[in-house]
Structures are given as structure tokens and as C-alpha cells.
Design a protein around this motif. Structure first.
Motif, short mmCIF file in Angstrom:
data_model
loop_
_atom_site.label_atom_id
_atom_site.label_comp_id
_atom_site.label_asym_id
_atom_site.label_seq_id
_atom_site.Cartn_x
_atom_site.Cartn_y
_atom_site.Cartn_z
N HIS A 1 0.82 -1.20 0.00
CA HIS A 1 0.00 0.00 0.00
C HIS A 1 0.86 1.26 0.00
O HIS A 1 0.55 2.23 -0.70
CB HIS A 1 -0.96 -0.01 1.18
N ALA A 2 1.96 1.26 0.77
CA ALA A 2 2.84 2.44 0.79
C ALA A 2 3.50 2.65 -0.57
O ALA A 2 3.68 3.78 -1.01
CB ALA A 2 3.90 2.28 1.88
N THR A 3 3.83 1.57 -1.24
CA THR A 3 4.51 1.67 -2.53
C THR A 3 3.53 1.96 -3.66
O THR A 3 3.79 2.82 -4.50
CB THR A 3 5.25 0.35 -2.83
N CYS A 4 2.42 1.26 -3.69
CA CYS A 4 1.51 1.34 -4.84
C CYS A 4 0.29 2.23 -4.59
O CYS A 4 0.02 3.14 -5.37
CB CYS A 4 1.02 -0.05 -5.21
N LEU A 5 -0.43 1.96 -3.53
CA LEU A 5 -1.70 2.65 -3.30
C LEU A 5 -1.51 4.14 -3.07
O LEU A 5 -2.29 4.94 -3.59
CB LEU A 5 -2.46 2.02 -2.13
N ASP A 6 -0.49 4.51 -2.33
CA ASP A 6 -0.26 5.94 -2.09
C ASP A 6 -0.04 6.68 -3.42
O ASP A 6 -0.54 7.78 -3.62
CB ASP A 6 0.94 6.15 -1.16
N CYS A 7 0.70 6.07 -4.33
CA CYS A 7 0.94 6.67 -5.64
C CYS A 7 -0.35 6.71 -6.45
O CYS A 7 -0.66 7.71 -7.10
CB CYS A 7 2.02 5.89 -6.39
N HIS A 8 -1.12 5.62 -6.41
CA HIS A 8 -2.39 5.59 -7.13
C HIS A 8 -3.32 6.70 -6.63
O HIS A 8 -3.98 7.36 -7.44
CB HIS A 8 -3.07 4.22 -6.97
N LYS A 9 -3.37 6.90 -5.32
CA LYS A 9 -4.22 7.96 -4.76
C LYS A 9 -3.75 9.34 -5.24
O LYS A 9 -4.56 10.19 -5.57
CB LYS A 9 -4.22 7.90 -3.24
N ALA A 10 -2.43 9.53 -5.28
CA ALA A 10 -1.89 10.81 -5.74
C ALA A 10 -2.17 11.04 -7.23
O ALA A 10 -2.27 12.18 -7.66
CB ALA A 10 -0.38 10.86 -5.48
N MET A 11 -2.34 9.97 -7.98
CA MET A 11 -2.56 10.09 -9.42
C MET A 11 -4.00 9.76 -9.82
O MET A 11 -4.28 9.48 -10.98
CB MET A 11 -1.59 9.17 -10.16
N LYS A 12 -4.90 9.81 -8.85
CA LYS A 12 -6.30 9.50 -9.10
C LYS A 12 -6.88 10.36 -10.22
O LYS A 12 -7.62 9.86 -11.07
CB LYS A 12 -7.11 9.69 -7.82
N ASP A 13 -6.54 11.63 -10.24
CA ASP A 13 -7.06 12.53 -11.27
C ASP A 13 -6.60 12.16 -12.68
O ASP A 13 -7.21 12.56 -13.66
CB ASP A 13 -6.66 13.98 -10.98
N GLN A 14 -5.52 11.40 -12.75
CA GLN A 14 -5.02 10.95 -14.06
C GLN A 14 -5.52 9.56 -14.41
O GLN A 14 -5.07 8.95 -15.36
CB GLN A 14 -3.49 10.99 -14.09
N GLY A 15 -6.46 9.05 -13.62
CA GLY A 15 -7.09 7.77 -13.92
C GLY A 15 -6.51 6.55 -13.23
O GLY A 15 -6.88 5.42 -13.56
N ALA A 16 -5.63 6.75 -12.26
CA ALA A 16 -5.07 5.61 -11.54
C ALA A 16 -6.16 4.95 -10.70
O ALA A 16 -6.95 5.64 -10.05
CB ALA A 16 -3.93 6.06 -10.64
N PRO A 17 -6.24 3.61 -10.71
CA PRO A 17 -7.25 2.92 -9.91
C PRO A 17 -6.95 3.06 -8.42
O PRO A 17 -5.80 3.00 -8.01
CB PRO A 17 -7.13 1.47 -10.36
N THR A 18 -8.00 3.24 -7.61
CA THR A 18 -7.81 3.43 -6.17
C THR A 18 -8.67 2.51 -5.32
O THR A 18 -8.46 2.44 -4.10
CB THR A 18 -8.13 4.89 -5.77
N LYS A 19 -9.62 1.82 -5.89
CA LYS A 19 -10.46 0.90 -5.12
C LYS A 19 -9.79 -0.46 -5.03
O LYS A 19 -9.12 -0.89 -5.96
CB LYS A 19 -11.84 0.78 -5.77
N CYS A 20 -10.00 -1.15 -3.90
CA CYS A 20 -9.36 -2.43 -3.66
C CYS A 20 -9.49 -3.39 -4.85
O CYS A 20 -8.49 -3.93 -5.33
CB CYS A 20 -9.95 -3.11 -2.41
N ASN A 21 -10.71 -3.59 -5.31
CA ASN A 21 -10.95 -4.57 -6.36
C ASN A 21 -10.48 -4.11 -7.74
O ASN A 21 -10.53 -4.89 -8.69
CB ASN A 21 -12.42 -4.97 -6.40
N ASP A 22 -10.02 -2.86 -7.87
CA ASP A 22 -9.43 -2.41 -9.13
C ASP A 22 -8.11 -3.15 -9.37
O ASP A 22 -7.77 -3.44 -10.52
CB ASP A 22 -9.15 -0.91 -9.11
N CYS A 23 -7.38 -3.44 -8.31
CA CYS A 23 -6.07 -4.11 -8.44
C CYS A 23 -6.11 -5.53 -7.91
O CYS A 23 -5.46 -6.42 -8.46
CB CYS A 23 -4.99 -3.33 -7.71
N HIS A 24 -6.85 -5.76 -6.81
CA HIS A 24 -6.93 -7.11 -6.21
C HIS A 24 -8.02 -7.89 -6.92
O HIS A 24 -9.21 -7.67 -6.70
CB HIS A 24 -7.27 -6.99 -4.72
N LYS A 25 -7.59 -8.80 -7.78
CA LYS A 25 -8.54 -9.62 -8.54
C LYS A 25 -8.65 -10.98 -7.85
O LYS A 25 -7.66 -11.57 -7.46
CB LYS A 25 -8.07 -9.82 -9.97
N SER A 26 -9.84 -11.45 -7.69
CA SER A 26 -10.06 -12.75 -7.01
C SER A 26 -9.56 -13.90 -7.82
O SER A 26 -9.35 -13.87 -8.96
CB SER A 26 -11.54 -12.96 -6.72
#
Length: 90
Positions: free
Chosen positions: A65-90
Motif C-alpha cells: 500500500h505504501a509503494t503502490c496505493l499511495d501513488c495511485h491515490k496521488a494520481m487518481k485525477d489521471q485515472g489511476a485505480p484506487t479501489k481495492c478490487n481495481d487491483c486485487h482480482k479474485s
């Protein structure tokens, strides 16, 4: 001329571990597949790597989360996924 070829080949072999794999898969709450090539083409190496590029170890949820999610949140306006299931696929 042969010396230059040998030097070029040795340089490529030395750099290979840093650029070897294009996809990394992490398993936990669903599987996260990280496409290194796509991220690198979009963001450049410097966005994630400081100094000499090397593999970033993701050992647990907090590191991921510190490596990936923090960056995704910072780049949300550029379309980075931020919801759990956007990256965590079952």
C-alpha cells in the motif's frame, strides 16, 4: 571493435536483473498483477526507483500500500485505480 561489443554485452547482462521481468504477481486479498513495462512506459523509471533501478520488494500489505496505493491515490485525477478490487482480482 570487438572490445566495444564485449563491453556492450557485459553492460546488458549487468542491467538485465533490473529490467528482466515485466509482470509481477502478488497474492493476498486477491491477486495483484503489476505490469512493470506498462507502468514504466507511462511514468518513467524515476517515479518508483531512486538512483539505480532495482526490483522493489513487496513483502506485506503495508509495504504494498505504501509503494503502490499511495501513488495511485496521488494520481487518481489521471485515472489511476484506487479501489481495492481495481487491483486485487479474485
Amino acid at each position: 571493435m570487438k572490445k566495444l561489443l564485449v563491453i556492450a554485452m557485459l553492460t546488458m547482462f549487468a542491467a538485465a536483473p533490473a529490467i528482466a521481468a515485466d509482470t509481477y504477481t502478488y497474492t493476498g486479498k486477491g491477486t495483484v498483477t503489476f505490469n512493470h513495462k506498462a507502468h514504466g512506459e507511462k511514468l518513467g523509471c524515476e517515479k518508483c526507483h531512486e538512483g539505480e533501478p532495482k526490483k522493489i520488494e513487496i513483502k506485506d500489505k503495508d509495504t504494498g500500500h505504501a509503494t503502490c496505493l499511495d501513488c495511485h491515490k496521488a494520481m487518481k485525477d489521471q485515472g489511476a485505480p484506487t479501489k481495492c478490487n481495481d487491483c486485487h482480482k479474485s
